[in-house]
Design a protein around this motif. Structure first.
Motif, PDB file in Angstrom:
ATOM      1  N   ALA A  46      35.688  12.755  32.368  1.00 54.11           N
ATOM      2  CA  ALA A  46      35.965  14.027  33.033  1.00 54.11           C
ATOM      3  C   ALA A  46      35.351  15.186  32.266  1.00 54.11           C
ATOM      4  N   ARG A  47      35.444  15.152  30.963  1.00 57.89           N
ATOM      5  CA  ARG A  47      34.823  16.210  30.164  1.00 57.89           C
ATOM      6  C   ARG A  47      33.309  16.219  30.358  1.00 57.89           C
ATOM      7  N   ALA A  48      32.708  15.028  30.367  1.00 55.84           N
ATOM      8  CA  ALA A  48      31.250  14.937  30.492  1.00 55.84           C
ATOM      9  C   ALA A  48      30.765  15.319  31.884  1.00 55.84           C
ATOM     10  N   GLU A  49      31.576  15.035  32.910  1.00 55.00           N
ATOM     11  CA  GLU A  49      31.153  15.243  34.298  1.00 55.00           C
ATOM     12  C   GLU A  49      31.742  16.506  34.921  1.00 55.00           C
ATOM     13  N   ALA A  50      32.475  17.284  34.162  1.00 54.13           N
ATOM     14  CA  ALA A  50      33.199  18.418  34.734  1.00 54.13           C
ATOM     15  C   ALA A  50      32.284  19.392  35.459  1.00 54.13           C
ATOM     16  N   GLN A  51      31.190  19.774  34.851  1.00 56.06           N
ATOM     17  CA  GLN A  51      30.313  20.757  35.497  1.00 56.06           C
ATOM     18  C   GLN A  51      29.721  20.205  36.781  1.00 56.06           C
ATOM     19  N   ARG A  52      29.351  18.937  36.788  1.00 55.53           N
ATOM     20  CA  ARG A  52      28.825  18.332  38.016  1.00 55.53           C
ATOM     21  C   ARG A  52      29.875  18.357  39.119  1.00 55.53           C
ATOM     22  N   LEU A  53      31.138  18.269  38.755  1.00 59.49           N
ATOM     23  CA  LEU A  53      32.231  18.286  39.724  1.00 59.49           C
ATOM     24  C   LEU A  53      32.681  19.694  40.075  1.00 59.49           C
ATOM     25  N   GLY A  54      31.988  20.702  39.547  1.00 57.56           N
ATOM     26  CA  GLY A  54      32.345  22.077  39.840  1.00 57.56           C
ATOM     27  C   GLY A  54      33.509  22.587  39.020  1.00 57.56           C
ATOM     28  N   CYS A  55      33.691  22.020  37.840  1.00 51.03           N
ATOM     29  CA  CYS A  55      34.813  22.380  36.985  1.00 51.03           C
ATOM     30  C   CYS A  55      34.300  22.841  35.618  1.00 51.03           C
ATOM     31  N   ASP A  56      35.197  23.478  34.887  1.00 51.64           N
ATOM     32  CA  ASP A  56      34.903  23.956  33.543  1.00 51.64           C
ATOM     33  C   ASP A  56      35.342  22.892  32.542  1.00 51.64           C
ATOM     34  N   PRO A  57      34.448  22.362  31.703  1.00 46.73           N
ATOM     35  CA  PRO A  57      34.850  21.342  30.728  1.00 46.73           C
ATOM     36  C   PRO A  57      35.953  21.807  29.790  1.00 46.73           C
ATOM     37  N   ALA A  58      36.090  23.128  29.618  1.00 44.62           N
ATOM     38  CA  ALA A  58      37.133  23.652  28.752  1.00 44.62           C
ATOM     39  C   ALA A  58      38.473  23.787  29.470  1.00 44.62           C
ATOM     40  N   ARG A  59      38.517  23.420  30.769  1.00 47.59           N
ATOM     41  CA  ARG A  59      39.750  23.545  31.549  1.00 47.59           C
ATOM     42  C   ARG A  59      40.223  22.180  32.061  1.00 47.59           C
ATOM     43  N   VAL A  60      39.938  21.130  31.303  1.00 45.36           N
ATOM     44  CA  VAL A  60      40.363  19.777  31.676  1.00 45.36           C
ATOM     45  C   VAL A  60      41.766  19.527  31.123  1.00 45.36           C
ATOM     46  N   VAL A  61      42.677  19.109  31.985  1.00 47.32           N
ATOM     47  CA  VAL A  61      44.044  18.817  31.572  1.00 47.32           C
ATOM     48  C   VAL A  61      44.359  17.359  31.870  1.00 47.32           C
ATOM     49  N   VAL A  62      45.388  16.845  31.199  1.00 46.18           N
ATOM     50  CA  VAL A  62      45.912  15.514  31.504  1.00 46.18           C
ATOM     51  C   VAL A  62      47.287  15.689  32.129  1.00 46.18           C
ATOM     52  N   ALA A  63      47.568  14.883  33.133  1.00 41.86           N
ATOM     53  CA  ALA A  63      48.828  14.999  33.865  1.00 41.86           C
ATOM     54  C   ALA A  63      49.299  13.610  34.243  1.00 41.86           C
ATOM     55  N   GLY A  64      50.606  13.475  34.423  1.00 47.17           N
ATOM     56  CA  GLY A  64      51.130  12.194  34.855  1.00 47.17           C
ATOM     57  C   GLY A  64      52.628  12.245  35.019  1.00 47.17           C
ATOM     58  N   ASP A  65      53.147  11.288  35.789  1.00 43.98           N
ATOM     59  CA  ASP A  65      54.578  11.177  35.996  1.00 43.98           C
ATOM     60  C   ASP A  65      55.070   9.848  35.432  1.00 43.98           C
ATOM     61  N   SER A  66      56.277   9.868  34.895  1.00 37.07           N
ATOM     62  CA  SER A  66      56.920   8.682  34.345  1.00 37.07           C
ATOM     63  C   SER A  66      55.992   8.012  33.313  1.00 37.07           C
ATOM     64  N   SER A  67      55.680   6.734  33.469  1.00 36.93           N
ATOM     65  CA  SER A  67      54.805   6.090  32.488  1.00 36.93           C
ATOM     66  C   SER A  67      53.452   6.790  32.405  1.00 36.93           C
ATOM     67  N   GLY A  68      53.009   7.390  33.493  1.00 29.71           N
ATOM     68  CA  GLY A  68      51.785   8.186  33.454  1.00 29.71           C
ATOM     69  C   GLY A  68      51.946   9.434  32.614  1.00 29.71           C
ATOM     70  N   GLY A  69      53.163   9.985  32.567  1.00 33.08           N
ATOM     71  CA  GLY A  69      53.421  11.097  31.669  1.00 33.08           C
ATOM     72  C   GLY A  69      53.334  10.660  30.221  1.00 33.08           C
ATOM     73  N   ASN A  70      53.804   9.461  29.928  1.00 37.38           N
ATOM     74  CA  ASN A  70      53.620   8.896  28.594  1.00 37.38           C
ATOM     75  C   ASN A  70      52.135   8.812  28.252  1.00 37.38           C
ATOM     76  N   LEU A  71      51.343   8.285  29.184  1.00 42.48           N
ATOM     77  CA  LEU A  71      49.910   8.133  28.925  1.00 42.48           C
ATOM     78  C   LEU A  71      49.225   9.488  28.762  1.00 42.48           C
TER      79      LEU A  71
END
Length: 298
Positions: free
Chosen positions: A135-160
């Motif tokens: 995601a960091r490497a491809e952020a600009q291609r996806l129309g995103c800012d590499p400095a604005r990448v977050v991780v998110a998740g629920d339950s066990s995904g929140g652990n990850l």
């Protein structure tokens, strides 16, 4: 006669009981996977998103939700689904990821990480990190800012998500953790209070930890055991009040705050573990709040 007040709202209690009635006990991964594939009663569909497609990210299958193709500079959320590290995937969390993308304007990348017990720790954690690096490497291609990448998740995904933030210092702009399991010891007071009768049981959680494996004291298994949490990114922790995992989230928030991390806790009363995907007013409020927090990623 002793009268015990139910802490769940009437609507949440109806959903809780209906879900629990059709949910197998711990011990059979195939049966649990079949139950979640059948869906929770009344689970709402997600909104339309302009572009939704499947691809791979660092060798991990992912589903990408882009609400505004052609835009630039947006946040990007790597989303890690719940399911006790044993079940669920992008299909079960499609509506939630759609809602986050549509409401925030961010690109959401939902990771189909490897599941236990076939792939125990650290397989899921390694997959989560691989998707973040992609995601960091491809952020600009996806129309995103590499400095604005977050991780998110629920339950066990929140652990990850929490583990990924610990493993990638300086590479994550934020972490959104919804009712995460953070300590394999399961020693908190909320485990005793809500370990039975609120859908997600202590017996299930203990079995999930056993399937996932790893050293319970390792911070990349139990993030609450991390010796140092200074320098972690801004954090939003979403919790259900009637959840055996509630106190772990509150304790992690306390530790983050003491370490100077910008951490906000949103505790929703009258609901149980897994409420984000359910047709409840608290779920709508929580998803909207999470999306606004995501959109405000600096």
């Amino acid at each position: 006669m002793t009268v015990t007040r139910d802490e769940l709202s009437p609507a949440a209690r109806r959903l809780c009981d209906a879900m629990a009635a059709g949910f197998p006990g711990p011990g059979d991964a195939a049966a649990l996977r079949a139950a979640v594939a059948a869906g929770a009663p009344g689970r709402p569909a997600g909104p339309e998103v302009a572009s939704v497609y499947d691809t791979t990210a660092g060798g991990v299958p992912v589903r990408v939700y882009d609400p505004a193709p052609g835009a630039a500079g947006r946040p990007l959320a790597v989303y890690l689904h719940g399911g006790g590290w044993v079940m669920c995937g992008p299909d079960t969390h499609d509506a939630l990821c759609r809602a986050l993308a549509a409401a925030s304007g961010a690109v959401v990348v939902s990771a189909d990480y490897r599941l236990a017990p076939e792939h125990p720790w650290p397989a899921a954690a390694d997959d989560a990190l691989a998707v973040l690096l992609w995601a960091r490497a491809e952020a600009q291609r996806l129309g995103c800012d590499p400095a604005r990448v977050v991780v998110a998740g629920d339950s066990s995904g929140g652990n990850l998500a929490a583990v990924t933030a610990l493993r990638a210092p300086g590479m994550v702009a934020g972490q959104l953790l919804a009712y995460p399991p953070l300590d394999a010891s399961m020693g908190s007071e909320s485990v005793a209070a809500y370990g039975r009768g609120y859908f997600h049981t202590a017996a299930h959680m203990a079995w999930y930890w056993d399937q996932y494996g790893g050293d319970p004291a390792h911070p990349h298994v139990s993030p609450l055991r991390a010796a140092d949490v200074m320098g972690l990114p801004r954090t939003l922790i979403v919790l259900a009040d009637c959840d055996l995992l509630r106190d772990e989230g509150l304790e992690y928030a306390r530790r983050l705050g003491e370490a100077g991390v910008d951490c906000e806790v949103r505790l929703y009363p009258g609901v149980f573990h897994g409420f984000l995907g359910l047709p409840l007013p608290a779920a709508r409020a929580a998803v909207a709040g999470a999306a606004a927090w995501l959109a405000a990623t600096p």
